[in-house]
Design a protein around this motif. Structure first.
Motif, PDB file in Angstrom:
ATOM      1  N   GLY A   5       0.855  -1.180   0.000  1.00 51.31           N
ATOM      2  CA  GLY A   5       0.000   0.000   0.000  1.00 51.31           C
ATOM      3  C   GLY A   5       0.889   1.228   0.000  1.00 51.31           C
ATOM      4  O   GLY A   5       1.774   1.363  -0.836  1.00 51.31           O
ATOM      5  N   LYS A   6       0.691   2.113   0.962  1.00 51.54           N
ATOM      6  CA  LYS A   6       1.529   3.310   1.051  1.00 51.54           C
ATOM      7  C   LYS A   6       2.750   3.111   1.942  1.00 51.54           C
ATOM      8  O   LYS A   6       3.575   4.010   2.084  1.00 51.54           O
ATOM      9  CB  LYS A   6       0.705   4.491   1.562  1.00 51.54           C
ATOM     10  CG  LYS A   6       0.210   4.320   2.976  1.00 51.54           C
ATOM     11  CD  LYS A   6      -0.558   5.533   3.421  1.00 51.54           C
ATOM     12  CE  LYS A   6      -1.008   5.345   4.871  1.00 51.54           C
ATOM     13  NZ  LYS A   6      -1.603   6.558   5.406  1.00 51.54           N
ATOM     14  N   HIS A   7       2.890   1.931   2.530  1.00 51.85           N
ATOM     15  CA  HIS A   7       3.982   1.661   3.454  1.00 51.85           C
ATOM     16  C   HIS A   7       5.218   1.150   2.725  1.00 51.85           C
ATOM     17  O   HIS A   7       5.129   0.291   1.856  1.00 51.85           O
ATOM     18  CB  HIS A   7       3.551   0.640   4.512  1.00 51.85           C
ATOM     19  CG  HIS A   7       2.372   1.099   5.302  1.00 51.85           C
ATOM     20  ND1 HIS A   7       2.472   2.033   6.299  1.00 51.85           N
ATOM     21  CD2 HIS A   7       1.061   0.773   5.220  1.00 51.85           C
ATOM     22  CE1 HIS A   7       1.281   2.258   6.806  1.00 51.85           C
ATOM     23  NE2 HIS A   7       0.397   1.507   6.168  1.00 51.85           N
ATOM     24  N   MET A   8       6.372   1.690   3.110  1.00 52.29           N
ATOM     25  CA  MET A   8       7.641   1.258   2.548  1.00 52.29           C
ATOM     26  C   MET A   8       8.224   0.160   3.429  1.00 52.29           C
ATOM     27  O   MET A   8       8.140   0.235   4.648  1.00 52.29           O
ATOM     28  CB  MET A   8       8.608   2.435   2.477  1.00 52.29           C
ATOM     29  CG  MET A   8       8.145   3.529   1.548  1.00 52.29           C
ATOM     30  SD  MET A   8       9.153   4.999   1.689  1.00 52.29           S
ATOM     31  CE  MET A   8       8.393   5.747   3.120  1.00 52.29           C
ATOM     32  N   LEU A   9       8.832  -0.835   2.783  1.00 47.76           N
ATOM     33  CA  LEU A   9       9.419  -1.960   3.505  1.00 47.76           C
ATOM     34  C   LEU A   9      10.836  -2.217   3.004  1.00 47.76           C
ATOM     35  O   LEU A   9      11.108  -2.127   1.813  1.00 47.76           O
ATOM     36  CB  LEU A   9       8.569  -3.217   3.303  1.00 47.76           C
ATOM     37  CG  LEU A   9       7.110  -3.122   3.745  1.00 47.76           C
ATOM     38  CD1 LEU A   9       6.339  -4.334   3.255  1.00 47.76           C
ATOM     39  CD2 LEU A   9       7.007  -2.997   5.246  1.00 47.76           C
TER      40      LEU A   9
END
Length: 77
Positions: free
Chosen positions: A55-59
């Motif tokens: 989604g909008k989360h960076m990993l």
């Protein structure tokens, strides 16, 4: 050979940890910097780009962060 058989025959190894994903908060903690400093370094392109997005989360992979730290982090050579 089924996946179940393969999992039983393959030994657990450290490669699994290399595939572990970290959030930006976890990556900052691993680098021992405040979240605000981590975000600043990321915006200045002084930290590796995310390995994945959810989604909008960076990993980031834990291996990516460890390699960055072993290479000296943000220190200028």
């Amino acid at each position: 050979m089924t996946i179940h058989d393969q999992l039983e025959t393959e030994p657990a190894n450290a490669d699994f940890e290399a595939l572990e994903y970290l959030t930006r908060r976890e990556a900052a903690a691993l680098c021992r910097v405040p979240l605000s400093t981590f975000d600043s370094l990321r915006r200045q392109n002084r930290f590796p780009f995310p390995d994945a997005h959810m989604g909008k989360h960076m990993l980031w992979r834990s291996a990516t962060v460890h390699a960055f730290l072993q290479a000296g982090g943000t220190r200028v050579a």
